[in-house]
Design a protein around this motif. Structure first.
Motif, short mmCIF file in Angstrom:
data_model
loop_
_atom_site.label_atom_id
_atom_site.label_comp_id
_atom_site.label_asym_id
_atom_site.label_seq_id
_atom_site.Cartn_x
_atom_site.Cartn_y
_atom_site.Cartn_z
N ALA A 47 1.10 -3.49 10.48
CA ALA A 47 2.14 -4.33 9.88
C ALA A 47 2.92 -5.11 10.93
O ALA A 47 3.24 -6.28 10.74
CB ALA A 47 3.09 -3.46 9.06
N THR A 48 3.23 -4.46 12.07
CA THR A 48 4.08 -5.09 13.09
C THR A 48 3.33 -5.60 14.30
O THR A 48 3.85 -6.40 15.07
CB THR A 48 5.15 -4.10 13.57
N LYS A 256 0.40 -1.65 0.85
CA LYS A 256 0.65 -2.90 0.14
C LYS A 256 -0.67 -3.65 0.15
O LYS A 256 -1.25 -3.87 1.22
CB LYS A 256 1.74 -3.73 0.81
N GLN A 257 -1.15 -3.99 -1.02
CA GLN A 257 -2.50 -4.52 -1.14
C GLN A 257 -2.76 -5.71 -0.21
O GLN A 257 -3.75 -5.72 0.54
CB GLN A 257 -2.75 -4.91 -2.60
N GLU A 258 -1.87 -6.68 -0.22
CA GLU A 258 -2.05 -7.88 0.60
C GLU A 258 -2.03 -7.53 2.08
O GLU A 258 -2.86 -8.01 2.87
CB GLU A 258 -0.96 -8.90 0.28
N LEU A 259 -1.09 -6.69 2.50
CA LEU A 259 -0.98 -6.29 3.90
C LEU A 259 -2.22 -5.54 4.35
O LEU A 259 -2.73 -5.75 5.46
CB LEU A 259 0.26 -5.42 4.08
N LEU A 281 -9.64 0.17 -5.79
CA LEU A 281 -9.00 -1.14 -5.65
C LEU A 281 -9.98 -2.17 -5.11
O LEU A 281 -10.05 -3.30 -5.60
CB LEU A 281 -7.79 -1.02 -4.72
N LEU A 282 -10.73 -1.81 -4.09
CA LEU A 282 -11.69 -2.75 -3.49
C LEU A 282 -12.78 -3.14 -4.48
O LEU A 282 -13.37 -4.21 -4.38
CB LEU A 282 -12.31 -2.12 -2.24
N SER A 283 -13.03 -2.27 -5.45
CA SER A 283 -14.06 -2.57 -6.44
C SER A 283 -13.55 -3.50 -7.55
O SER A 283 -14.33 -4.16 -8.22
CB SER A 283 -14.61 -1.29 -7.06
N ASP A 289 -11.50 -11.13 -2.84
CA ASP A 289 -12.28 -12.35 -2.66
C ASP A 289 -11.57 -13.39 -1.79
O ASP A 289 -12.19 -14.34 -1.32
CB ASP A 289 -12.60 -12.98 -4.03
N ASN A 290 -10.26 -13.19 -1.55
CA ASN A 290 -9.49 -14.15 -0.75
C ASN A 290 -9.42 -13.76 0.72
O ASN A 290 -8.71 -14.42 1.49
CB ASN A 290 -8.06 -14.27 -1.31
#
Length: 530
Positions: A47-48, A256-259, A281-283, A289-290
């Motif tokens: 994260a940091t 956090k999904q995006e992180l 989640l990955l499935s 896809d982004n």
């Protein structure tokens, strides 16, 4: 390394020749191993971007260990660590071990009651906390009269609290490390996951950790990302094992999904050490896809069973990777069985790992069972813990010294193991035994289901009725009856959701990804009173 072999009467041995240092201190062993990787990045905060090299870990451990001895820490003392994932957790653990202390890790996310219960098992004299952990538990700490000194990660603005940075920056010579002269001593007190009740303190020895470090490495020489809290066995043992073998580990303190996806892309992570919900989640997540996740070659999933359908979906979506499962426990210092890239069988959780002996026994007669016969998994071996604090071994070990895991499994003719469920979690519907994990796997196949947990609802006529808690996919429109009918088409009559479906915002889980079924039962009980 010798291959796993089957012994007499259906007992399986994970073959390996282990090497133990004469000093028998895992902290020293760890430092000796990582001296080969001085300039290489060891830990990176995803994260940091903060990072620490292996050489810096060595210097920090030496300084903190010397400071602890100066503070009064002695052989046999108990030091607690209360923190979210950060590099100081690793260095504090190793420093305390090098000083001769035993270490316990307490989940910083605990409630006050859980914190007091867990800390009271070991009664630590010294405690490391992150600023977040200290702020949350400041009032609770005043009730723990057995804690004499508190050290805060980073700098401390509280007069009565010691600054970790003062410890870490105080240059010291490597003269204070404790030698156990070949004796086997307790290194860690880890806590059972508490899926069926309050946690118990498991005594993990230095010998357990040294042997675990030499077990098969599922993904050698590849960077790894971990989300699992370092306060639980899966997070701690996989991280320590990766580091002791010179891997770079990217860590995140919370999901956090995006992180998470950005960290994989930014650091070109090659392997993921995650619990099953992340694989789910990955499935399913459209955000996958982004992001460029082509660097990932291996996903290592542990902590709970993973449905084969989810595995196929992830490998189809990200064709460069393989999903491997491991089955383990706190009591075995990590894995019991494990898949490898070259040794995989559909639906299996692999073969017995090095340092482990397994037998599968009949629940009632305790007779050792043959291939295809489900029974309780019992384990022994050099990585097996030394029992629970304050509890007789006879409650958890059989007459031959095997630990009774409470897990139900069977093996095939080739020695591949297949987990069915927890003995205490099996739903008893009339004369049938129903596996919650099996029904959860079916539920996750439904496109509108994001997550699910299954328990048995008490019923005076049938015993228990299979009941589902379901988290919907965002924007999904699905009814209770839709879910019930979907499951009914996939399972035998006695496995149908006769207890109904409850839609919830999340499924309660431990940090390692195991469903907290006792919490689901409490939720069901509370609902029935309304």
């Amino acid at each position: 390394m010798l291959p796993a072999a089957k012994g007499a009467q259906g007992i399986f041995y994970g073959k390996h020749n282990f090497s133990f240092p004469a000093h028998m201190n895992y902290g020293i062993y760890f430092i000796e191993r990582i001296l080969n990787f001085k300039e290489k990045r060891a830990l990176v905060n995803g994260a940091t971007g903060e990072e620490i090299t292996f050489g810096q870990i060595v210097r920090e451990v030496v300084n903190v260990s010397a400071s602890l001895v100066e503070l009064g820490v002695r052989k046999g003392d108990l030091v607690a660590v209360v923190s979210e994932n950060r590099s100081e957790v690793v260095t504090a653990i190793l420093a305390a071990m090098c000083a001769g202390a035993s270490v316990t890790l307490i989940n910083s996310a605990y409630t006050a009651g859980e914190f007091i219960h867990t800390a009271s098992i070991t009664k630590p004299k010294y405690m490391f906390l992150s600023p977040t952990g200290y702020t949350k538990h400041q009032e609770t700490l005043r009730k723990l009269t057995f804690v004499s000194k508190i050290c805060l990660f980073g700098d401390s603005s509280w007069k009565e609290i010691i600054s970790y940075n003062d410890f870490a920056n105080k240059e010291a010579e490597c003269t204070n490390f404790v030698d156990y002269y070949g004796r086997v001593e307790v290194a860690l007190v880890l806590y059972s996951s508490g899926t069926t009740g309050l946690p118990k303190g498991a005594k993990v020895t230095h010998a357990n950790l040294i042997a675990a470090a030499q077990q098969h490495d599922f993904c050698p020489d590849k960077s790894a990302l971990t989300l699992a809290p370092l306060c639980n066995t899966f997070g701690l043992t996989t991280t320590l094992k990766a580091l002791v073998n010179g891997k770079t580990v990217i860590h995140l303190s919370r999901f956090k999904q995006e992180l998470f996806l950005e960290a994989i892309q930014k650091y070109k992570v090659q392997s993921l050490m995650v619990a099953p919900p992340i694989v789910v989640l990955l499935s399913k997540s459209p955000l996958v896809d982004n992001h460029d996740l082509r660097s990932v070659e291996i996903i290592y999933s542990g902590g709970a069973p993973l449905d084969e359908g989810v595995i196929k979906e992830v490998e189809k979506r990200l064709p460069n990777l393989r999903v491997l499962q491991g089955y383990g426990s706190t009591e075995t210092t990590g894995p019991i069985t494990e898949e490898t890239v070259v040794d995989h069988r559909q639906g299996s959780i692999g073969k017995v790992v090095q340092g482990i002996v397994i037998k599968v026994v009949d629940i009632e007669s305790r007779k050792v069972l043959g291939p295809g016969e489900p029974g309780e998994v019992c384990v022994n071996g050099v990585v097996l813990f030394d029992g629970y604090i304050g509890q007789p071994k006879s409650d958890y070990f059989d007459d031959d010294g095997f630990y009774r895991t409470g897990d139900i499994a069977y093996y095939d003719q080739d020695g591949y193991f297949f987990i069915i469920d927890r003995l205490k979690e099996l739903i008893k519907y009339k004369a049938w035994q129903v596996s919650p994990a099996e029904i959860e796997g079916v539920l996750l196949k439904h496109p509108a289901v994001k997550d699910a947990g299954v328990i048995g609802a008490p019923d005076p006529l049938s015993g228990e009725l299979p009941t589902a808690f379901v988290v919907k996919q965002p924007g999904a429109e699905v009814t209770e009856n839709d879910i019930i009918e979907f499951v009914s088409l996939e399972v035998s009559p006695w496995k149908r959701l006769r207890g109904g479906v409850r839609f919830v915002s999340e499924i309660p889980k431990t940090g390692s990804g195991k469903i907290l079924r006792r919490v689901l039962r409490e939720m069901l009980k509370a609902k029935s009173k309304i």
